[in-house]
Scaffold this motif. Structure first.
Motif, PDB file in Angstrom:
ATOM      1  N   VAL B 136       0.843  -1.186   0.009  1.00  0.00           N
ATOM      2  CA  VAL B 136       0.069  -0.247  -0.142  1.00  0.00           C
ATOM      3  C   VAL B 136       0.971   1.534  -0.250  1.00  0.00           C
ATOM      4  N   GLU B 137       1.805   1.297   0.872  1.00  0.00           N
ATOM      5  CA  GLU B 137       2.822   2.522   0.852  1.00  0.00           C
ATOM      6  C   GLU B 137       3.484   2.710  -0.496  1.00  0.00           C
ATOM      7  N   ALA B 138       4.070   1.617  -1.054  1.00  0.00           N
ATOM      8  CA  ALA B 138       4.540   1.779  -2.359  1.00  0.00           C
ATOM      9  C   ALA B 138       3.682   2.184  -3.371  1.00  0.00           C
ATOM     10  N   ALA B 139       2.390   1.848  -3.242  1.00  0.00           N
ATOM     11  CA  ALA B 139       1.275   2.215  -4.168  1.00  0.00           C
ATOM     12  C   ALA B 139       1.127   3.784  -4.120  1.00  0.00           C
ATOM     13  N   ILE B 140       1.180   4.105  -2.718  1.00  0.00           N
ATOM     14  CA  ILE B 140       0.732   5.685  -2.469  1.00  0.00           C
ATOM     15  C   ILE B 140       1.966   6.458  -2.948  1.00  0.00           C
ATOM     16  N   SER B 141       3.010   5.862  -2.712  1.00  0.00           N
ATOM     17  CA  SER B 141       4.366   6.600  -3.028  1.00  0.00           C
ATOM     18  C   SER B 141       4.464   6.852  -4.550  1.00  0.00           C
ATOM     19  N   ALA B 142       3.978   5.766  -5.387  1.00  0.00           N
ATOM     20  CA  ALA B 142       4.334   5.961  -6.882  1.00  0.00           C
ATOM     21  C   ALA B 142       3.202   6.747  -7.402  1.00  0.00           C
ATOM     22  N   MET B 143       1.571   6.729  -6.752  1.00  0.00           N
ATOM     23  CA  MET B 143       0.542   7.693  -7.090  1.00  0.00           C
ATOM     24  C   MET B 143       1.146   9.095  -6.898  1.00  0.00           C
ATOM     25  N   LEU B 144       1.809   9.437  -5.731  1.00  0.00           N
ATOM     26  CA  LEU B 144       2.158  10.700  -5.535  1.00  0.00           C
ATOM     27  C   LEU B 144       3.127  11.366  -6.756  1.00  0.00           C
ATOM     28  N   ASP B 145       4.065  10.252  -6.946  1.00  0.00           N
ATOM     29  CA  ASP B 145       4.931  10.811  -8.124  1.00  0.00           C
ATOM     30  C   ASP B 145       4.092  10.920  -9.319  1.00  0.00           C
ATOM     31  N   ALA B 146       3.293  10.094  -9.782  1.00  0.00           N
ATOM     32  CA  ALA B 146       2.481  10.227 -10.887  1.00  0.00           C
ATOM     33  C   ALA B 146       1.727  11.787 -10.898  1.00  0.00           C
ATOM     34  N   VAL B 147       1.217  11.864  -9.721  1.00  0.00           N
ATOM     35  CA  VAL B 147       0.491  13.141  -9.625  1.00  0.00           C
ATOM     36  C   VAL B 147       1.353  14.484  -9.402  1.00  0.00           C
ATOM     37  N   GLN B 148       2.759  14.134  -9.555  1.00  0.00           N
ATOM     38  CA  GLN B 148       3.615  15.194  -9.330  1.00  0.00           C
ATOM     39  C   GLN B 148       3.546  15.873  -7.992  1.00  0.00           C
ATOM     40  N   LEU B 149       3.361  15.346  -6.966  1.00  0.00           N
ATOM     41  CA  LEU B 149       3.330  15.772  -5.419  1.00  0.00           C
ATOM     42  C   LEU B 149       4.470  15.110  -4.726  1.00  0.00           C
ATOM     43  N   PRO B 150       5.108  15.955  -3.886  1.00  0.00           N
ATOM     44  CA  PRO B 150       6.110  15.534  -2.961  1.00  0.00           C
ATOM     45  C   PRO B 150       5.743  14.572  -1.995  1.00  0.00           C
ATOM     46  N   GLN B 151       6.488  13.706  -1.523  1.00  0.00           N
ATOM     47  CA  GLN B 151       6.011  12.651  -0.529  1.00  0.00           C
ATOM     48  C   GLN B 151       5.727  13.417   0.695  1.00  0.00           C
ATOM     49  N   SER B 152       6.253  14.764   0.935  1.00  0.00           N
ATOM     50  CA  SER B 152       6.079  15.475   2.326  1.00  0.00           C
ATOM     51  C   SER B 152       4.782  15.746   2.448  1.00  0.00           C
ATOM     52  N   ILE B 153       3.887  15.521   1.445  1.00  0.00           N
ATOM     53  CA  ILE B 153       2.313  16.241   1.248  1.00  0.00           C
ATOM     54  C   ILE B 153       1.591  15.087   2.144  1.00  0.00           C
ATOM     55  N   LEU B 154       1.975  14.140   2.627  1.00  0.00           N
ATOM     56  CA  LEU B 154       1.363  13.085   3.511  1.00  0.00           C
ATOM     57  C   LEU B 154       1.373  13.511   5.047  1.00  0.00           C
ATOM     58  N   ALA B 155       2.448  14.190   5.357  1.00  0.00           N
ATOM     59  CA  ALA B 155       2.326  14.748   6.564  1.00  0.00           C
ATOM     60  C   ALA B 155       1.595  16.149   6.782  1.00  0.00           C
ATOM     61  N   LYS B 156       1.097  16.615   5.938  1.00  0.00           N
ATOM     62  CA  LYS B 156       0.325  17.930   5.993  1.00  0.00           C
ATOM     63  C   LYS B 156      -1.150  17.693   6.131  1.00  0.00           C
ATOM     64  N   TYR B 157      -1.604  18.944   6.698  1.00  0.00           N
ATOM     65  CA  TYR B 157      -3.048  18.876   6.689  1.00  0.00           C
ATOM     66  C   TYR B 157      -3.694  19.496   5.601  1.00  0.00           C
ATOM     67  N   PRO B 158      -5.104  19.278   5.399  1.00  0.00           N
ATOM     68  CA  PRO B 158      -5.456  19.927   3.982  1.00  0.00           C
ATOM     69  C   PRO B 158      -5.507  21.461   4.041  1.00  0.00           C
ATOM     70  N   HIS B 159      -5.616  22.203   5.073  1.00  0.00           N
ATOM     71  CA  HIS B 159      -5.333  23.553   4.903  1.00  0.00           C
ATOM     72  C   HIS B 159      -4.113  23.959   4.373  1.00  0.00           C
ATOM     73  N   GLU B 160      -3.150  23.256   4.770  1.00  0.00           N
ATOM     74  CA  GLU B 160      -1.745  23.468   4.242  1.00  0.00           C
ATOM     75  C   GLU B 160      -1.463  23.387   2.632  1.00  0.00           C
ATOM     76  N   LEU B 161      -2.446  22.796   2.120  1.00  0.00           N
ATOM     77  CA  LEU B 161      -2.127  22.600   0.491  1.00  0.00           C
ATOM     78  C   LEU B 161      -2.773  23.665  -0.090  1.00  0.00           C
ATOM     79  N   SER B 162      -2.156  24.099  -1.309  1.00  0.00           N
ATOM     80  CA  SER B 162      -2.907  25.050  -2.376  1.00  0.00           C
ATOM     81  C   SER B 162      -3.972  24.225  -2.986  1.00  0.00           C
ATOM     82  N   GLY B 163      -4.742  25.121  -3.672  1.00  0.00           N
ATOM     83  CA  GLY B 163      -5.917  24.612  -4.518  1.00  0.00           C
ATOM     84  C   GLY B 163      -5.376  23.555  -5.373  1.00  0.00           C
ATOM     85  N   GLY B 164      -4.353  23.868  -6.227  1.00  0.00           N
ATOM     86  CA  GLY B 164      -4.002  22.970  -7.267  1.00  0.00           C
ATOM     87  C   GLY B 164      -3.403  21.528  -6.461  1.00  0.00           C
TER      88      GLY B 164
END
Lengths: 344, 332
Positions: B136-164
């Protein structure tokens, strides 16, 4: 510039508006430079479009011109008279000449007042006309926006959304403004309704010889509606010029990216060749020099050191020292060979 | 080829205080495997109601299904059986218009993605053991790469993310259960042009790479043109035209489609206004619902509802008097 006998209608001179960001105990922890050193002029009867992404300072510019925000630095002149500068209080006569139209002008009507009372109110505040004279003016404007006269005795909830919009515009027009600032006039509307609103705005402009500033993130609307267009990025104008020139031959790398990103019905798929990556940087920690350089494919170390000014060439200004280099060996990279994602 | 999403003769009404509103009338729509279909129309035409019918999120008390069927991969989505429940979230996922409203603000993004996968991923039942957790972790990490997001996004709360970034996470979450069909309801309306282009290109690329079908509802014709293979136009609860992307914009036949295209602002001409207004949903016009605003209207238009009929290969029109293929006139 030619010597002129009369000043332009609107002169914006190095206008800035900064907002303090306060932390613990109201201490100022940072400054948001929502509008930074913006200058341009407008002639009577012109339509100037202002485009840019969310947070580029479009609305702050409109509201600072309007007097809703006081400028932090710089000044605004309307017909040669200073109307906004730090610490300057605006005269009532100026306020009537400048009007601001929000996204939904109908929403600015009082739900408990008849349309007649709402339309009389600005005249009661700004003039000492008799009731009959006010009524004559209101009737004239209501006819101009194509609203049945019988509607004057109705309340806002009794008329349709489109008519409400017309009534809201009528309320602005009774004061005979010179300059009208339209903030996102078509946001959230369906295309067929949008076409009707644009047609109405065009007609009113002819009839009342208005000057418009149109703030929008919809490039197609600005392109079809304005004479000149200014492109903003993070609080600064990066490019300004005649609409046909800016859209036909964009110069600033940001404008090029913006135009390349807008899909056009009948055009090629922009997503197959689209270049610009990433999102704008944190507005509280703006890069020095050119603010676009963190995402720019022409960026050189010197872009960070320069105070990048709008450089005019026959009325078309661009704030980029390197735009001429775009076509010289800086061909866009083919899709697939994308730069690594900028980690934040 | 059999359709992945198959909507046939589907009619739906809403009970309201002032009567029954027939909001969808005999909808026919199919999405084939691996295809991106746009559902365009103005607000209030019933796009979102169709989507909610497929997703099973209609308001139970007021929605009244009058007839027809909705099937995803052969599974009936209207009856409310177990098969439909397990299809939702696995074989069929959803990208909402406002991603912020879909996150729980109190949990980190990573927690929410892992929760989703625990219940909805293929073979999720075993995900509690160590080795499958790694998968599961590997799938998540591969998917984050596919949508061009850094892995560090997993530790953030929704309000810390930009709209995109939020919309990218939404696309990642829609893709992770390995669905066959993604339903996207105006996914880019709240975004700027550049972000819109980034998100649309991401959605299209992932869908094409993985062979996932997409039903893309939007009121933005340019966005539909950008990513769709076929486009269906709705007006007041009826589908008026379905055609391949090129034929749709170059050779549309239905008067409404033509007028909608003519109302787009274009350089060099003023956009044209469609006279009249959208009908009252409680009392829609009889027959073709566009007839009161149509330049080609005749008596039959208000007597019989035109059926959706093939006019060229893969091009369906519901009109008694469609424009000929090459006519340039948009307004009579």
């Amino acid at each position: 510039m030619l010597e002129r006998s009369h000043p332009p209608l609107l002169e914006v001179d190095r206008l800035s508006r900064h907002f303090p960001v306060r932390g613990f105990l109201g201490r100022r922890v940072a400054t948001l430079r929502a509008l930074d050193d913006v200058s341009f002029t407008m002639e009577d009867g012109e339509v100037l479009g202002i485009v840019g992404e969310t947070g580029s300072g479009k609305s702050t510019l409109g509201k600072t011109l309007m007097g809703i925000h006081a400028p932090t630095a710089g000044e605004v002149r309307l017909g040669g008279t200073r109307i906004a500068a730090p610490g300057l209080r605006r005269a009532a006569s100026v306020r009537a000449r400048l009007q601001y139209v929000y996204q939904d002008p109908g929403a600015s009507l009082d739900p408990r007042w008849t349309l007649r009372r709402s339309l009389h109110e600005p005249l009661r505040i700004h003039t000492n006309w008799s009731r009959d004279r006010r009524e004559a003016k209101v009737q004239e404007i209501v006819a101009a926006v194509d609203l049945p006269r019988t509607h004057l005795d109705l309340y806002p909830h009794e008329i349709s959304g489109g008519q409400l919009r017309r009534a809201g515009l009528a309320r602005i027009l009774v004061l005979n403004p010179q300059l009208v600032i339209l903030d996102e006039p078509t946001a959230g509307l369906d295309v067929s309704v949008q076409a009707a609103i644009l047609a109405l705005l065009r007609e009113l402009r002819r009839e009342f010889s208005l000057t418009y500033i149109v703030i929008s993130h919809d490039l197609a609307v600005v392109r079809s509606f304005s004479d000149r267009v200014a492109v903003m990025y993070l609080g600064r104008i990066v490019e300004i010029g005649p609409t046909a020139e800016v859209f036909g031959g964009p110069r600033h790398p940001y404008t090029r990216s913006l135009l390349a990103a807008a899909p056009r019905v009948g055009g090629p798929r922009v997503t197959e060749s689209f270049l610009l990556l990433g999102e704008p940087p944190d507005p509280l920690q703006l890069p020095w020099g050119c603010r676009f350089r963190t995402r720019c494919r022409l960026a050189m170390p010197e872009c960070g050191g320069l105070a990048v000014q709008l450089d005019y060439e026959a009325g078309h200004g661009v704030a980029c020292p390197r735009w001429r280099q775009w076509d010289m060996g800086h061909r866009p990279a083919p899709p697939g060979s994308e730069a690594p994602w900028p980690h934040r | 080829m059999t359709a992945l999403l198959d909507i046939g003769e589907f009619s739906l009404s809403f009970r309201t205080a002032s009567g029954t509103a027939p909001v969808l009338e005999r909808i026919d729509l199919a999405v084939r495997p691996g295809e991106i279909v746009g559902l365009v129309g103005e607000s209030g035409c019933g796009k979102t109601t169709i989507i909610r019918s497929i997703l099973g999120t209609l308001p139970e008390r007021t929605a009244l299904i009058e007839g027809g069927h909705i099937r995803v991969d052969g599974v009936d989505m209207l009856g409310g059986g177990k098969a439909a429940q397990s299809m939702r979230g696995r074989g069929l996922t959803f990208v909402p218009q406002d991603p912020f409203a879909s996150f729980n603000p109190l949990f980190r993004v990573g927690t929410q993605i892992r929760d989703l996968l625990r219940w909805r991923a293929a073979g999720a039942k075993n995900a509690r053991s160590g080795s499958s957790r790694q998968i599961v972790e590997a799938a998540i990490s591969a998917m984050l790469d596919a949508v061009q997001l850094p892995q560090s996004i997993l530790a953030k709360y929704p309000h810390e993310l930009s709209g995109g970034q939020r919309q990218r996470v939404m696309i990642a979450m829609a893709m992770l259960p390995q669905p066959r069909l993604i339903i996207a309801d105006e996914p880019t309306t709240a975004l700027d042009v550049i972000l819109q282009a980034q998100i649309l290109s991401l959605l299209r690329r992932l869908a094409v790479e993985r062979g996932v079908s997409v039903l893309f509802a939007t009121h933005d014709l340019a966005a539909a043109w950008e990513i769709c293979d076929r486009i269906a136009v709705m007006y007041a609860g009826q589908i008026v035209e379905i055609g391949p992307r090129e034929a749709f914009f170059d050779a549309s036949r239905h008067p409404y489609t033509r007028m909608l295209l003519a109302s787009l602002p274009e350089p060099g001409r003023n956009s044209e206004v469609i006279p009249g207004g959208v009908p009252n949903p409680l009392k829609p016009p009889a027959g073709c619902r566009f007839n009161p605003r149509c330049p080609k209207v005749t008596a039959i238009c208000s007597e019989a509802r035109p059926t959706l009929a093939a006019i060229a290969s893969d091009h369906l029109v519901a009109c008694h008097h469609p424009w000929p293929a090459n006519a340039q006139a948009t307004h009579a």
